[in-house]
Design a protein around this motif. Structure first.
Motif, PDB file in Angstrom:
ATOM      1  N   PHE A 266      53.949  35.873  44.578  1.00 15.19           N
ATOM      2  CA  PHE A 266      52.306  36.200  44.540  1.00 15.19           C
ATOM      3  C   PHE A 266      51.988  37.148  45.635  1.00 15.19           C
ATOM      4  CE2 PHE A 266      53.088  32.576  41.781  1.00 15.19           C
ATOM      5  CZ  PHE A 266      52.208  32.773  40.806  1.00 15.19           C
ATOM      6  N   TRP A 267      51.430  37.932  45.447  1.00 12.94           N
ATOM      7  CA  TRP A 267      50.870  39.152  46.638  1.00 12.94           C
ATOM      8  C   TRP A 267      49.501  39.255  46.667  1.00 12.94           C
ATOM      9  CZ3 TRP A 267      55.348  41.019  48.755  1.00 12.94           C
ATOM     10  CH2 TRP A 267      56.424  40.866  47.847  1.00 12.94           C
ATOM     11  N   ASP A 268      48.831  39.433  47.982  1.00 17.73           N
ATOM     12  CA  ASP A 268      47.449  39.818  47.885  1.00 17.73           C
ATOM     13  C   ASP A 268      47.548  40.993  49.022  1.00 17.73           C
ATOM     14  OD1 ASP A 268      44.629  40.394  48.676  1.00 17.73           O
ATOM     15  OD2 ASP A 268      44.484  38.421  49.026  1.00 17.73           O
ATOM     16  N   TYR A 269      47.372  42.310  48.382  1.00 17.25           N
ATOM     17  CA  TYR A 269      47.703  43.545  49.062  1.00 17.25           C
ATOM     18  C   TYR A 269      46.430  43.866  50.187  1.00 17.25           C
ATOM     19  CZ  TYR A 269      44.847  46.028  45.694  1.00 17.25           C
ATOM     20  OH  TYR A 269      43.814  46.358  44.736  1.00 17.25           O
TER      21      TYR A 269
ATOM     22  N   ASN B 177      47.194  41.487  55.619  1.00 10.14           N
ATOM     23  CA  ASN B 177      48.276  42.432  56.553  1.00 10.14           C
ATOM     24  C   ASN B 177      49.625  42.002  56.164  1.00 10.14           C
ATOM     25  OD1 ASN B 177      46.700  43.749  58.149  1.00 10.14           O
ATOM     26  ND2 ASN B 177      46.438  42.201  59.847  1.00 10.14           N
ATOM     27  N   GLN B 178      49.940  40.686  56.008  1.00 15.77           N
ATOM     28  CA  GLN B 178      51.073  39.962  55.188  1.00 15.77           C
ATOM     29  C   GLN B 178      50.771  39.741  53.663  1.00 15.77           C
ATOM     30  OE1 GLN B 178      53.789  39.636  57.078  1.00 15.77           O
ATOM     31  NE2 GLN B 178      52.974  40.490  58.790  1.00 15.77           N
ATOM     32  N   PRO B 179      51.185  40.601  52.904  1.00 12.94           N
ATOM     33  CA  PRO B 179      50.728  40.524  51.671  1.00 12.94           C
ATOM     34  C   PRO B 179      51.282  39.346  50.658  1.00 12.94           C
ATOM     35  CG  PRO B 179      51.918  42.616  51.951  1.00 12.94           C
ATOM     36  CD  PRO B 179      51.748  41.915  53.311  1.00 12.94           C
TER      37      PRO B 179
ATOM     38  N   MET C  39      51.620  42.105  37.565  1.00 13.21           N
ATOM     39  CA  MET C  39      50.573  41.771  36.884  1.00 13.21           C
ATOM     40  C   MET C  39      49.365  41.130  37.628  1.00 13.21           C
ATOM     41  SD  MET C  39      49.925  38.983  33.987  1.00 13.21           S
ATOM     42  CE  MET C  39      50.115  40.427  32.686  1.00 13.21           C
ATOM     43  N   PHE C  40      48.252  41.969  37.650  1.00 13.64           N
ATOM     44  CA  PHE C  40      47.087  41.633  38.554  1.00 13.64           C
ATOM     45  C   PHE C  40      46.164  40.169  37.892  1.00 13.64           C
ATOM     46  CE2 PHE C  40      47.974  46.080  40.065  1.00 13.64           C
ATOM     47  CZ  PHE C  40      47.384  45.687  41.194  1.00 13.64           C
ATOM     48  N   SER C  41      45.635  39.762  39.013  1.00 11.70           N
ATOM     49  CA  SER C  41      44.910  38.487  38.515  1.00 11.70           C
ATOM     50  C   SER C  41      43.635  38.858  37.807  1.00 11.70           C
ATOM     51  CB  SER C  41      44.802  37.721  39.934  1.00 11.70           C
ATOM     52  OG  SER C  41      43.663  36.587  39.404  1.00 11.70           O
ATOM     53  N   PRO C  42      43.258  38.252  36.826  1.00 10.05           N
ATOM     54  CA  PRO C  42      42.033  38.458  36.386  1.00 10.05           C
ATOM     55  C   PRO C  42      40.783  37.940  37.174  1.00 10.05           C
ATOM     56  CG  PRO C  42      43.070  36.766  34.960  1.00 10.05           C
ATOM     57  CD  PRO C  42      43.967  37.276  35.969  1.00 10.05           C
ATOM     58  N   PHE C  43      41.081  37.397  38.230  1.00  9.00           N
ATOM     59  CA  PHE C  43      40.132  36.662  38.883  1.00  9.00           C
ATOM     60  C   PHE C  43      39.899  37.245  40.322  1.00  9.00           C
ATOM     61  CE2 PHE C  43      41.660  33.485  35.676  1.00  9.00           C
ATOM     62  CZ  PHE C  43      40.167  33.417  35.221  1.00  9.00           C
ATOM     63  N   SER C  44      40.905  37.997  40.512  1.00 11.71           N
ATOM     64  CA  SER C  44      40.806  38.703  42.065  1.00 11.71           C
ATOM     65  C   SER C  44      41.466  39.989  41.789  1.00 11.71           C
ATOM     66  CB  SER C  44      41.588  37.810  42.953  1.00 11.71           C
ATOM     67  OG  SER C  44      41.765  38.391  44.312  1.00 11.71           O
ATOM     68  N   LYS C  45      40.891  41.051  42.306  1.00  6.91           N
ATOM     69  CA  LYS C  45      41.348  42.324  42.161  1.00  6.91           C
ATOM     70  C   LYS C  45      42.175  42.826  43.050  1.00  6.91           C
ATOM     71  CE  LYS C  45      37.220  44.108  44.109  1.00  6.91           C
ATOM     72  NZ  LYS C  45      36.085  45.015  44.224  1.00  6.91           N
ATOM     73  N   THR C  46      42.714  42.046  44.367  1.00  6.98           N
ATOM     74  CA  THR C  46      43.534  42.319  45.279  1.00  6.98           C
ATOM     75  C   THR C  46      44.952  41.240  45.070  1.00  6.98           C
ATOM     76  OG1 THR C  46      42.592  40.925  46.871  1.00  6.98           O
ATOM     77  CG2 THR C  46      41.937  43.314  46.755  1.00  6.98           C
ATOM     78  N   VAL C  47      44.962  40.426  44.128  1.00  7.90           N
ATOM     79  CA  VAL C  47      46.009  39.622  43.984  1.00  7.90           C
ATOM     80  C   VAL C  47      46.841  39.906  42.904  1.00  7.90           C
ATOM     81  CG1 VAL C  47      46.734  37.367  43.419  1.00  7.90           C
ATOM     82  CG2 VAL C  47      44.834  37.628  45.061  1.00  7.90           C
TER      83      VAL C  47
END
Length: 66
Positions: free
Chosen positions: A21-24, A27-29, A1-9
């Motif tokens: 929790f991931w941030d694509y 480099n280390q997501p 599920m994507f965060s509604p506040f950050s498009k990469t989290v």
């Protein structure tokens, strides 16, 4: 599920009893691993009104808000 506040989290829940929790965009997501259930985590959602607040539920019959 994507965060509604950050498009990469995004967040994922798993049969290994964790929420991750991931941030694509990094480099280390992998940002964080939350381990507070004793059974499968089967539901997860971001709060649309409070940034960074998450709720999850598990087969251990608990709901966690954090």
């Amino acid at each position: 599920m994507f965060s509604p506040f950050s498009k990469t989290v995004l967040a994922s829940c798993s049969y290994d009893f964790t929420v991750r929790f991931w941030d694509y965009s990094r480099n280390q997501p992998l940002l964080d691993t939350v381990e507070h259930h004793s059974e499968f985590v089967c539901g997860l959602d971001f709060n649309l009104h409070i940034p960074n607040q998450v709720v999850d539920c598990s087969w251990d019959e608990t709901v966690k808000i954090y």
